[in-house]
Design an enzyme around this catalytic site. Sequence first.
Site, PDB file in Angstrom:
ATOM      1  N   LEU A  72       0.833  -1.215   0.000  1.00  0.00           N
ATOM      2  CA  LEU A  72       0.000   0.000   0.000  1.00  0.00           C
ATOM      3  C   LEU A  72       0.862   1.257   0.000  1.00  0.00           C
ATOM      4  O   LEU A  72       0.605   2.219  -0.730  1.00  0.00           O
ATOM      5  CB  LEU A  72      -0.930   0.004   1.222  1.00  0.00           C
ATOM      6  CG  LEU A  72      -1.831   1.230   1.285  1.00  0.00           C
ATOM      7  CD1 LEU A  72      -2.989   1.116   0.306  1.00  0.00           C
ATOM      8  CD2 LEU A  72      -2.349   1.479   2.684  1.00  0.00           C
ATOM      9  N   ASP A 106     -12.711  -7.666   2.569  1.00  0.00           N
ATOM     10  CA  ASP A 106     -11.889  -6.758   1.770  1.00  0.00           C
ATOM     11  C   ASP A 106     -12.747  -5.716   1.048  1.00  0.00           C
ATOM     12  O   ASP A 106     -12.318  -4.589   0.845  1.00  0.00           O
ATOM     13  CB  ASP A 106     -11.086  -7.582   0.749  1.00  0.00           C
ATOM     14  CG  ASP A 106     -10.118  -6.750  -0.075  1.00  0.00           C
ATOM     15  OD1 ASP A 106      -9.353  -5.981   0.540  1.00  0.00           O
ATOM     16  OD2 ASP A 106     -10.126  -6.854  -1.308  1.00  0.00           O
ATOM     17  N   HIS A 134     -16.195  -0.788   1.326  1.00  0.00           N
ATOM     18  CA  HIS A 134     -16.600  -0.031   0.140  1.00  0.00           C
ATOM     19  C   HIS A 134     -18.081  -0.234  -0.197  1.00  0.00           C
ATOM     20  O   HIS A 134     -18.817   0.717  -0.444  1.00  0.00           O
ATOM     21  CB  HIS A 134     -15.781  -0.453  -1.083  1.00  0.00           C
ATOM     22  CG  HIS A 134     -14.295  -0.415  -0.870  1.00  0.00           C
ATOM     23  ND1 HIS A 134     -13.681   0.512  -0.060  1.00  0.00           N
ATOM     24  CD2 HIS A 134     -13.288  -1.179  -1.371  1.00  0.00           C
ATOM     25  CE1 HIS A 134     -12.377   0.308  -0.080  1.00  0.00           C
ATOM     26  NE2 HIS A 134     -12.115  -0.720  -0.859  1.00  0.00           N
ATOM     27  N   LYS A 176     -13.639  -5.154 -15.401  1.00  0.00           N
ATOM     28  CA  LYS A 176     -13.400  -4.295 -14.237  1.00  0.00           C
ATOM     29  C   LYS A 176     -14.425  -3.181 -14.279  1.00  0.00           C
ATOM     30  O   LYS A 176     -14.509  -2.412 -15.240  1.00  0.00           O
ATOM     31  CB  LYS A 176     -11.983  -3.707 -14.302  1.00  0.00           C
ATOM     32  CG  LYS A 176     -11.699  -2.764 -13.132  1.00  0.00           C
ATOM     33  CD  LYS A 176     -10.224  -2.529 -12.914  1.00  0.00           C
ATOM     34  CE  LYS A 176      -9.955  -1.490 -11.825  1.00  0.00           C
ATOM     35  NZ  LYS A 176     -10.432  -1.873 -10.498  1.00  0.00           N
TER      36      LYS A 176
HETATM   37  C1  BG6 Z   1      -9.106  -2.261  -2.048  1.00  0.00           C
HETATM   38  C2  BG6 Z   1      -9.082  -3.751  -1.941  1.00  0.00           C
HETATM   39  O1  BG6 Z   1      -9.608  -1.686  -0.884  1.00  0.00           O
HETATM   40  O2  BG6 Z   1      -9.932  -1.892  -3.156  1.00  0.00           O
HETATM   41  C3  BG6 Z   1      -8.584  -4.382  -3.234  1.00  0.00           C
HETATM   42  O3  BG6 Z   1      -8.223  -4.130  -0.872  1.00  0.00           O
HETATM   43  C4  BG6 Z   1      -9.401  -3.890  -4.409  1.00  0.00           C
HETATM   44  O4  BG6 Z   1      -8.643  -5.785  -3.152  1.00  0.00           O
HETATM   45  C5  BG6 Z   1      -9.470  -2.375  -4.395  1.00  0.00           C
HETATM   46  O5  BG6 Z   1      -8.771  -4.343  -5.585  1.00  0.00           O
HETATM   47  C6  BG6 Z   1     -10.420  -1.862  -5.463  1.00  0.00           C
HETATM   48  O6  BG6 Z   1     -10.314  -0.471  -5.494  1.00  0.00           O
HETATM   49  P1  BG6 Z   1     -10.524   0.335  -6.842  1.00  0.00           P
HETATM   50  O7  BG6 Z   1     -10.351   1.750  -6.436  1.00  0.00           O
HETATM   51  O8  BG6 Z   1      -9.487  -0.152  -7.813  1.00  0.00           O
HETATM   52  O9  BG6 Z   1     -11.923  -0.014  -7.293  1.00  0.00           O
END
Ligand code: BG6
Length: 466
Positions: free
Chosen positions: A17, A237, A242, A330
């Site tokens: 990170l 995670d 999120h 994605k």
């Molecule tokens: C992170 C997770 O918090 O968010 C990851 O630990 C994930 O596993 C990532 O890939 C996704 O974030 P973003 O901003 O790329 O959608």
Amino acid sequence: MNLNECTFIIFGASGHLASSKLFPALYVLVKEKKISNFAVVGAAWGDVTIDEIFQSVATHIADIDEAVLSQLKSRSSYVRVDFTHTIDFDRLYAHVQTVESDYNLAGNRIVYCATASEYFSPITEYCAKSGLVQKTSPSTNPWHRIVYEKPFGKDLASAHAINTCIASHFQEHQIYRVDHYLTKEVVGNIALIRFTNCVFEPLWNNRYIDSVQIVVSEDAGIGGRGGYYDKYGALKDMVQNHMLELVALIGMETPEHLSGEYIRNERVTIIKQIQVVDAMLGQYEGYTDEQDVATHSHTETFAQAYLRVNNRRWNGVPFYLKTGKYLKKKEAVIHVKFKQVDCLLSKNCPSDSNYLTIQIGPKATFSLSLNAKKPGETDEVIPVSMDFCHSCTFGAVTPEAYEVVLQEVLRGEQSISVRFDEIEAAWTVVDQIAEMHLPVYAYKKNSDGPQESVEFDKKHGIRWRS
Ligand code: BG6
């Protein structure tokens, strides 16, 4: 006193990170002159050097401006710290004081815990004991703030224990529990769009909304993060933080003001009202061959959940969540599906209703799908879309999430941070799913998830919007 003058102390400085997000975010702040005078002190267990850390940082920065990178590096140093040894924190504090005096810094400090959450309590305690982070009031100068990465704990009990430890040393206004999704431009826009547009707010309830879908799918795997990921999995995670924050922003009542504490009050209320109806889990094929993953691991890399929000506004409206690694594409997206109107046409009734689609990534867009007449001599109805493309209107260059995190912590703005009660409420939801002891179904890479999810969708009448 310049608020943009600060010493950044990063615990976990040699980790993924720090090198992929935090140092690159600092690089941008330096480049854009958002911090005037600063120093960075990295701390971690390993015997690494600041040169080694920067070799890795450089691989995460595109089009490097060497002058800026070397300015950042020249102000950065590294101290080896065992997070469980109080004496190491005295050494670290002495080093920070020297650095602050060398660069004539006023002593504003941001301590960033980019470590596993099992170290949050010892780091908190020893930072307080050594004097590195002191209890400061909102008007105290210099100020001290402490940031905790996600996941914050591994369940409700551990999160509560960390919160109790933090509260015994610092005040809530000093604390930032980070969820980087809250810093994304479009996510920050959800409440604003909802509450400042008359065309949405009157319809935002179970009379007009049929269901809500929240999908965060990724086309990549766990990268080199097997050691971390295998202990947590998709629920901890992604869902616990999120995705539940997105549910909260879509579901919350009107806050008194669209800022910090008011928004947090409303977010926590919604998360406390969430009930898990059903869930299912999956694991991509080949996951157990990943580096640092246990050979017989049952950790899920895919999760789907069917939730309800038990209040008058949302009674009867399902919230469907889906997230996974190595899925077809994605995308982070929210689809708010409105109810079908009675069809007044003699034929060719629209097959679908209106959707408000909020795409968080890869593009930042809001779009509203409407039914319209197909041009020409026909009464055929086709879906058309009214789009607001964030990057088209405001330009492609929006700050990366961690640049916003650091800037907001510098400003002392807490709406990007998750409050203690909010985080505990979110763990209660995820703990409910964990207690269901669900099987973990295998799925092929680059697929839509396990075959069994088709059955799950059928059972609950879910039709994912593509
Ligand atoms: C992170 C997770 O918090 O968010 C990851 O630990 C994930 O596993 C990532 O890939 C996704 O974030 P973003 O901003 O790329 O959608």
